[in-house]
Motif scaffolding. Sequence first.
Motif, PDB file in Angstrom:
ATOM      1  N   THR A 194       0.853  -1.184   0.000  1.00 49.50           N
ATOM      2  CA  THR A 194       0.000   0.000   0.000  1.00 49.50           C
ATOM      3  C   THR A 194       0.890   1.234   0.000  1.00 49.50           C
ATOM      4  O   THR A 194       1.774   1.366   0.847  1.00 49.50           O
ATOM      5  N   VAL A 195       0.648   2.123  -0.951  1.00 45.62           N
ATOM      6  CA  VAL A 195       1.428   3.349  -1.085  1.00 45.62           C
ATOM      7  C   VAL A 195       0.487   4.544  -1.130  1.00 45.62           C
ATOM      8  O   VAL A 195      -0.603   4.461  -1.689  1.00 45.62           O
ATOM      9  N   ILE A 196       0.921   5.634  -0.539  1.00 42.65           N
ATOM     10  CA  ILE A 196       0.198   6.907  -0.616  1.00 42.65           C
ATOM     11  C   ILE A 196       0.972   7.816  -1.557  1.00 42.65           C
ATOM     12  O   ILE A 196       2.205   7.870  -1.516  1.00 42.65           O
ATOM     13  N   VAL A 197       0.236   8.546  -2.399  1.00 42.91           N
ATOM     14  CA  VAL A 197       0.840   9.542  -3.285  1.00 42.91           C
ATOM     15  C   VAL A 197       0.161  10.871  -3.013  1.00 42.91           C
ATOM     16  O   VAL A 197      -1.063  10.988  -3.140  1.00 42.91           O
ATOM     17  N   SER A 198       0.949  11.878  -2.606  1.00 43.21           N
ATOM     18  CA  SER A 198       0.379  13.212  -2.413  1.00 43.21           C
ATOM     19  C   SER A 198       0.286  13.917  -3.762  1.00 43.21           C
ATOM     20  O   SER A 198       1.055  13.623  -4.680  1.00 43.21           O
ATOM     21  N   ALA A 199      -0.669  14.841  -3.876  1.00 40.45           N
ATOM     22  CA  ALA A 199      -0.929  15.535  -5.141  1.00 40.45           C
ATOM     23  C   ALA A 199      -1.110  14.521  -6.257  1.00 40.45           C
ATOM     24  O   ALA A 199      -0.537  14.622  -7.338  1.00 40.45           O
ATOM     25  N   ALA A 200      -1.937  13.526  -5.971  1.00 38.00           N
ATOM     26  CA  ALA A 200      -2.072  12.338  -6.825  1.00 38.00           C
ATOM     27  C   ALA A 200      -2.643  12.615  -8.206  1.00 38.00           C
ATOM     28  O   ALA A 200      -2.492  11.782  -9.100  1.00 38.00           O
ATOM     29  N   ALA A 201      -3.281  13.742  -8.408  1.00 39.65           N
ATOM     30  CA  ALA A 201      -3.838  14.053  -9.721  1.00 39.65           C
ATOM     31  C   ALA A 201      -3.021  15.130 -10.436  1.00 39.65           C
ATOM     32  O   ALA A 201      -3.379  15.558 -11.520  1.00 39.65           O
ATOM     33  N   GLY A 202      -1.907  15.539  -9.840  1.00 40.35           N
ATOM     34  CA  GLY A 202      -1.067  16.565 -10.443  1.00 40.35           C
ATOM     35  C   GLY A 202      -0.200  16.011 -11.558  1.00 40.35           C
ATOM     36  O   GLY A 202      -0.300  14.841 -11.937  1.00 40.35           O
ATOM     37  N   GLY A 203       0.670  16.843 -12.061  1.00 46.91           N
ATOM     38  CA  GLY A 203       1.508  16.466 -13.195  1.00 46.91           C
ATOM     39  C   GLY A 203       2.383  15.261 -12.941  1.00 46.91           C
ATOM     40  O   GLY A 203       2.488  14.374 -13.783  1.00 46.91           O
ATOM     41  N   VAL A 204       3.019  15.172 -11.793  1.00 46.93           N
ATOM     42  CA  VAL A 204       3.864  14.029 -11.451  1.00 46.93           C
ATOM     43  C   VAL A 204       3.035  12.949 -10.765  1.00 46.93           C
ATOM     44  O   VAL A 204       3.163  11.764 -11.062  1.00 46.93           O
ATOM     45  N   GLY A 205       2.175  13.361  -9.839  1.00 47.04           N
ATOM     46  CA  GLY A 205       1.369  12.405  -9.086  1.00 47.04           C
ATOM     47  C   GLY A 205       0.489  11.537  -9.969  1.00 47.04           C
ATOM     48  O   GLY A 205       0.325  10.340  -9.706  1.00 47.04           O
ATOM     49  N   SER A 206      -0.069  12.115 -11.023  1.00 52.59           N
ATOM     50  CA  SER A 206      -0.948  11.340 -11.906  1.00 52.59           C
ATOM     51  C   SER A 206      -0.193  10.205 -12.594  1.00 52.59           C
ATOM     52  O   SER A 206      -0.763   9.144 -12.854  1.00 52.59           O
ATOM     53  N   LEU A 207       1.080  10.413 -12.873  1.00 57.58           N
ATOM     54  CA  LEU A 207       1.902   9.351 -13.453  1.00 57.58           C
ATOM     55  C   LEU A 207       2.320   8.351 -12.372  1.00 57.58           C
ATOM     56  O   LEU A 207       2.307   7.138 -12.597  1.00 57.58           O
ATOM     57  N   ALA A 208       2.664   8.866 -11.185  1.00 56.76           N
ATOM     58  CA  ALA A 208       3.097   7.990 -10.091  1.00 56.76           C
ATOM     59  C   ALA A 208       2.002   7.008  -9.693  1.00 56.76           C
ATOM     60  O   ALA A 208       2.282   5.823  -9.481  1.00 56.76           O
ATOM     61  N   VAL A 209       0.747   7.473  -9.611  1.00 58.06           N
ATOM     62  CA  VAL A 209      -0.327   6.559  -9.201  1.00 58.06           C
ATOM     63  C   VAL A 209      -0.545   5.468 -10.247  1.00 58.06           C
ATOM     64  O   VAL A 209      -0.765   4.304  -9.897  1.00 58.06           O
TER      65      VAL A 209
END
Length: 170
Positions: free
Chosen positions: A8-23
């Motif tokens: 289980t991982v948490i991504v902050s700013a998950a819908a932003g430019g970097v976060g959207s790719l990270a998720v």
Amino acid sequence: MQLDKGETVIVSAAAGGVGSLAVQLARRAGATVIGLASQHNHEWLQTHGVIPVAYGDGVTDRIKAAAPSGIDAFIDTHGGGYVELALALGVAVERIDTIADFAAAARYGVKTEPGTNARPGAEVLAELAALIADGHLEVPIANVYPLTQVRQAYTELERRHTHGKIVLRP
């Protein structure tokens, strides 16, 4: 950050430019992903298999409710206290990565780069381009500005509430 299936991982700013790719990449690795984002981005996160959690007051309780078995890793793409939140949630220092809060990284010893498993840039970019071309990775575009409007683009970026990337067109 290397993620294993079932973590289980948490991504902050998950819908932003970097976060959207990270998720999306974390989901491809088989991780359960909790995405911190504003309410208006929750639908997009859900369509990508991410558990959305609103940031702000009470976020710790909302995260604990979304991850009753605990959190294995935290990817901070926003800064502003998320390293401290990860530590408060019991995430091990070596499983916290920030691209935004270098002062907290220095203070607590968390990662600020992809780590030893990262490959050279060209190879990674080729893999990402193939995923995009095959439709396995979406790159949301928040807005496109002509190069003459770089100031407006930067102003939008400074607000730190975009969904996806801001593109400058020559």
